[in-house]
Design a protein around this motif. Sequence first.
Motif: not given
Length: 525
Positions: A145, A148, A325-329, A331-332, A335, A384
């Motif tokens: 994170r 990201g 969206f960079s901090p979320l990438a 986590g994706f 997953r 990211t």
Amino acid sequence: MQQSTAPPVTPTAVSPARRVAVLTVMCLALAVVVGMLASLLVAVPDMARDLGATEAQLQWIMNAYGVTFAGLLLLGGALGDRYGRKGVLLAGLAVFTLASAGVLWIDDVNLVIVLRGLAGVGAALVMPMTLSIITNVYPPEERGRAVGVWSGVSFGSALLAVLLAGGLLEAYSWRSVFLVNAVLAALALLAAAVLAPTSRSAVTARLDGVGALLSVVGTGALVFAIVEGPELGWSDGAVLTGFVMGVGGLSAFVWWELRCAHPLLDVRVFRLRGVSAGSLIITAESIAMFGFFFLGLQYLQQILGYSPIRSGLALITMAFGAMVFSPLAPGFARRYGMRAVMSLGMVLIAAGLGVLAVTVDGGGIWAFMSATSLLGAGIAFAATPATEAIVAALPPARQGVASALNDLTRELGGVLGIAILGSVFNTTYRSETGEAVRGLPAEAGDAARDSLAGALRAAAETGGRSGERLADAAREAFNSGMTDALIGGIAVVVLGAAAAVALLSHRGRSGRRRSIPDGSAGGGR
């Protein structure tokens, strides 16, 4: 090859609150050095009028910063690993601050160019340290994170810098851009001196001076040739000499690094698929995005007639998409897998460039902002995870060089994007204005062929129906050239994504982390 006997390096123990503070300060330092180049894209026209600079001098006001920045990144990362990341960061911020502030009192354009090159030296010390310090203070489970956030700032700050510079130029002179950058760098210097922890590599190997020299000569010469090629011509003696020195210097660098006991960058690190795939993704998206950025600002100001600040506002959706969206990438990526997320990002980038390509001629601002929203999200999902793949593949003891390698792919990708896609644009533009400038005086015809701004000036001086026809033809030629350049960007993105996916899809023993020599950046047998 002998395996490393160095003790494992664990993240520096700091409290969660201090980690957030360190991340904030590192992002501020990153934003300053990345945003400087974007700020100049907006400020250069005013600088030209005030300083009386020629086109070649204006090119070097921009490019002196990029050449020293890219040429010294690997050395900057190695210095941080060897002598301490905090000390190198503070030295870089001090050099950058003084070089930026010095422009405030100088009217000689050649001295301005020298100071821009000096500021690039400071930036080369700062940028790799920001990422290596972040990766050093964050534990592995939180690092994705944080990386990201860093990745989002690394791109979003360039767009926000355009907006800030546009606002400053509405009220003040171009020197205000340098003043604000110097003040922000000084604030980052003071905050980093208080908050940043000290860290360095646990392996106290001798600094690879020969490798450092070869990397600077090779990278600097190659960047010089790429930058000057469109201006001087690709067959010009200086450009050819630059390519020869660049290829020769980098080839000698690889040869030396394979034989050096303690290399600046163990090139065998590219056997690690995370490093290879991440570098390909970052290089490809940087080529496409910097090429778009270079042409997009001209499109907004010269085709749509926007002021500098309105141009910045038109790009805000792109910055928003990248930073959200960079901090979320990461986590994706955990997953769904890194390959899937990076592929999604590159698809979004290609889609954004495609929307622009079909709407450049008559699409207007809403089509432009829709496309840039896709580009911002695509950068987040592509760059990211690619950045995290590079830094995660390398040991903590060499995070300075790992960070510099990540930054170097971005900077070289940016230079290549402006040079290659700019060359595609220029070829189409010159070809399509050839008929329109026939019959004009030689000086006016040359100016019209050189740029849209020159064509519009020549049209205003010509006047009447002839002037209107010239202006219309130049705008149409610009739109055609931009369309061709965007299609070229799509091709680069698709090829880069396909190569990265192929690397990550291949399974085998070489995909595991390999043993590394003492003090190296990575490696293999």
